[in-house]
Design a protein around this motif. Structure first.
Motif, mmCIF file in Angstrom:
data_model
loop_
_atom_site.group_PDB
_atom_site.id
_atom_site.type_symbol
_atom_site.label_atom_id
_atom_site.label_comp_id
_atom_site.label_asym_id
_atom_site.label_seq_id
_atom_site.Cartn_x
_atom_site.Cartn_y
_atom_site.Cartn_z
ATOM 1 N N THR A 1 0.811 -1.215 0.000
ATOM 2 C CA THR A 1 0.000 0.000 0.000
ATOM 3 C C THR A 1 0.843 1.264 0.000
ATOM 4 N N LEU A 2 2.167 1.117 0.141
ATOM 5 C CA LEU A 2 3.040 2.283 0.246
ATOM 6 C C LEU A 2 3.394 2.841 -1.126
ATOM 7 N N ASN A 3 3.852 4.080 -1.131
ATOM 8 C CA ASN A 3 4.304 4.711 -2.363
ATOM 9 C C ASN A 3 5.639 4.113 -2.787
ATOM 10 N N THR B 1 -1.063 19.547 -1.380
ATOM 11 C CA THR B 1 -2.192 19.488 -0.456
ATOM 12 C C THR B 1 -3.076 18.269 -0.704
ATOM 13 N N SER B 2 -3.124 17.782 -1.931
ATOM 14 C CA SER B 2 -3.947 16.616 -2.230
ATOM 15 C C SER B 2 -3.147 15.334 -2.026
ATOM 16 N N ALA B 3 -3.848 14.270 -1.640
ATOM 17 C CA ALA B 3 -3.185 12.991 -1.374
ATOM 18 C C ALA B 3 -2.572 12.405 -2.639
ATOM 19 N N GLN C 1 6.131 11.774 -3.552
ATOM 20 C CA GLN C 1 6.940 10.895 -2.703
ATOM 21 C C GLN C 1 7.511 9.724 -3.502
ATOM 22 N N THR C 2 6.762 9.228 -4.476
ATOM 23 C CA THR C 2 7.289 8.172 -5.337
ATOM 24 C C THR C 2 8.502 8.673 -6.119
#
Length: 230
Positions: free
Chosen positions: A55-57, A185-187, A194-195
């Motif tokens: 589930t992680l980036n 600001t958006s997920a 982050q990826t």
């Protein structure tokens, strides 16, 4: 009558022996058949860490979820979370190190920073050894302050939750340090950014290892090697 009794007894013993052998054979087959089920149960109990890792980036093509040694299959989500913290930290340090290799060798003959006399030269792996007193003390102090801050933000109290445990509410790598306001600001945008950070950090870790190996082999700086190959 006596012969009838002996034959009857023999027949009964043979039947009893046959029944015993069939029971033992069935028991053995049941144990063998139960082994794969037990293995499946063990594998099922060992997947929470792997499920969390998926589930992680940072999962990108062409490899997708890259875990050839199945290291995440035998871990807990808490351990995977700590590994992600370590990956992000080492990736960030490696990106700075890769830049430092090139920048340090590019200005080695220019009187800057701690090289006022222009005496620090050669491959970057020997620059630290050439620095004079007054360089290491501030460096160790800055590193200590940064690490103390990181521990205070992300790590749980060892008295309450034991050692090597991150806070439940802490997102790996999110230290709240964003002076330029670059954090999305958006997920969805945050996951994408982050990826990219993870992939660049992974590349930087490989690059720094390559830099060190190359300079150890021929005792020349990276820039010198690039010029020689062009």
């Amino acid at each position: 009558m006596g012969r009838f009794t002996r034959s009857t007894v023999l027949s009964f013993n043979q039947q009893q022996h046959t029944a015993t052998m069939m029971a033992m054979s069935a028991l053995c087959h049941s144990r063998v058949a139960a082994r794969p089920a037990n293995n499946r149960m063990v594998a099922a109990r060992a997947t929470p860490g792997e499920d969390y890792a998926k589930t992680l980036n940072g999962i990108t093509g062409p490899f997708g979820f890259f875990d050839p040694l199945s290291m995440s299959a035998q871990t807990t989500p808490e351990e995977v979370k700590r590994y992600r913290e370590a990956e992000l930290t080492h990736g960030r340090v490696s990106m700075l190190a890769a830049l430092g290799f090139l920048a340090g060798e590019a200005v080695e003959n220019i009187p800057l920073f701690m090289n006022w006399e222009g005496n620090i030269s050669g491959p970057a792996i020997v620059h630290f050894q050439q620095t004079k007193q007054g360089f290491w003390e501030p460096l160790v102090l800055v590193i200590g302050i940064c690490e103390a801050y990181r521990v205070s933000v992300g790590w749980a109290n060892p008295v309450e939750k034991g050692t090597f445990t991150l806070r439940d509410e802490y997102a790996p790598g999110d230290l709240g340090f964003d002076p330029l306001g670059l954090k999305p600001t958006s997920a969805e945008e945050f996951n994408t950014l982050q990826t990219k950070e993870l992939n660049n950090g992974r590349l930087a870790m490989i690059a720094v290892a390559g830099f060190v190996a190359q300079e150890l082999v021929n005792k020349q700086g990276i820039i010198e090697n690039l010029k020689a190959s062009s």
